[in-house]
Design a protein around this motif. Structure first.
Motif, PDB file in Angstrom:
ATOM      1  N   ASP A   3      -1.020   6.283  -1.194  1.00  0.00           N
ATOM      2  CA  ASP A   3      -1.374   5.028  -0.545  1.00  0.00           C
ATOM      3  C   ASP A   3      -0.695   4.970   0.807  1.00  0.00           C
ATOM      4  O   ASP A   3       0.454   5.359   0.946  1.00  0.00           O
ATOM      5  CB  ASP A   3      -0.901   3.834  -1.377  1.00  0.00           C
ATOM      6  N   ILE A   5       0.196   2.388   4.063  1.00  0.00           N
ATOM      7  CA  ILE A   5       0.288   1.007   4.502  1.00  0.00           C
ATOM      8  C   ILE A   5       0.564   1.031   5.982  1.00  0.00           C
ATOM      9  O   ILE A   5       1.470   1.717   6.449  1.00  0.00           O
ATOM     10  CB  ILE A   5       1.426   0.270   3.754  1.00  0.00           C
ATOM     11  N   ARG A 128       5.957   1.049  -4.354  1.00  0.00           N
ATOM     12  CA  ARG A 128       4.832   0.795  -3.451  1.00  0.00           C
ATOM     13  C   ARG A 128       4.518  -0.691  -3.319  1.00  0.00           C
ATOM     14  O   ARG A 128       4.342  -1.184  -2.204  1.00  0.00           O
ATOM     15  CB  ARG A 128       3.606   1.590  -3.890  1.00  0.00           C
ATOM     16  N   SER A 132       4.162  -3.089   0.066  1.00  0.00           N
ATOM     17  CA  SER A 132       2.864  -3.671   0.404  1.00  0.00           C
ATOM     18  C   SER A 132       2.862  -5.196   0.354  1.00  0.00           C
ATOM     19  O   SER A 132       2.138  -5.827   1.118  1.00  0.00           O
ATOM     20  CB  SER A 132       1.770  -3.100  -0.499  1.00  0.00           C
ATOM     21  N   VAL A 135       5.047  -6.648   3.874  1.00  0.00           N
ATOM     22  CA  VAL A 135       4.823  -6.128   5.230  1.00  0.00           C
ATOM     23  C   VAL A 135       5.065  -7.212   6.283  1.00  0.00           C
ATOM     24  O   VAL A 135       5.766  -6.982   7.276  1.00  0.00           O
ATOM     25  CB  VAL A 135       3.410  -5.522   5.369  1.00  0.00           C
TER      26      VAL A 135
END
Length: 157
Positions: A3, A5, A128, A132, A135
């Motif tokens: 993933d 970001i 993760r 996320s 942010v």
């Protein structure tokens, strides 16, 4: 699958102009402080998530091994400051004999199996989502602390 970001910072032109008025050493000092404090938000969230899912029956505590650290070589390659949140001893493989039990949380190299899962174990990510979901908080904290550092350096100069 990895993933990614990404975040886009807008409205930093006045801050960038102030920054260019500082000596490189002062710039780096301010960048490091702001980046560390911003990434500590992610570290704290990851610790809380890991603590909530940690097995109390075992001696290993993943949340105690979660740290914020500067990635010096990567920062030099990219021409700036790179901060990362990771797990002490987390890069070591369980098949190698390197002992990671000296870490505060013990030998927690198994964290990646929890985060990413295996063919027989569903993933339960905690690192993760810690990034996320934070942010905006991270970018706001970075901008606030960096602005304070630049203003303090300009007053002292």
């Amino acid at each position: 699958m990895v993933d990614q970001i990404s975040a886009r910072l807008q409205g930093l032109k006045p801050l960038t102009e102030k920054m260019l008025g500082l000596a490189p050493k002062l710039r780096r000092k301010g960048l490091r402080k702001a980046a560390r404090q911003a990434m500590n938000v992610v570290r704290d969230d990851a610790k809380a998530r890991a603590k909530a899912m940690d097995d109390p029956k075992t001696a290993e505590k993943i949340f105690r091994n979660i740290v914020t650290q500067e990635a010096g070589r990567q920062g030099q390659r990219e021409g700036g400051v790179v901060m990362r949140v990771g797990i002490r001893g987390g890069a070591g493989s369980n098949q190698h004999s390197k002992d990671a039990s000296g870490n505060p949380g013990g030998d927690t190299r198994h964290w990646r199996y929890i985060e990413f899962g295996t063919q027989s174990f569903a993933p339960a990510p905690f690192m993760r989502p810690a990034l996320s979901t934070n942010v905006n908080t991270v970018t706001d904290r970075f901008v606030r602390v960096f602005t304070q550092e630049i203003d303090a350096a300009l007053k002292g100069a």
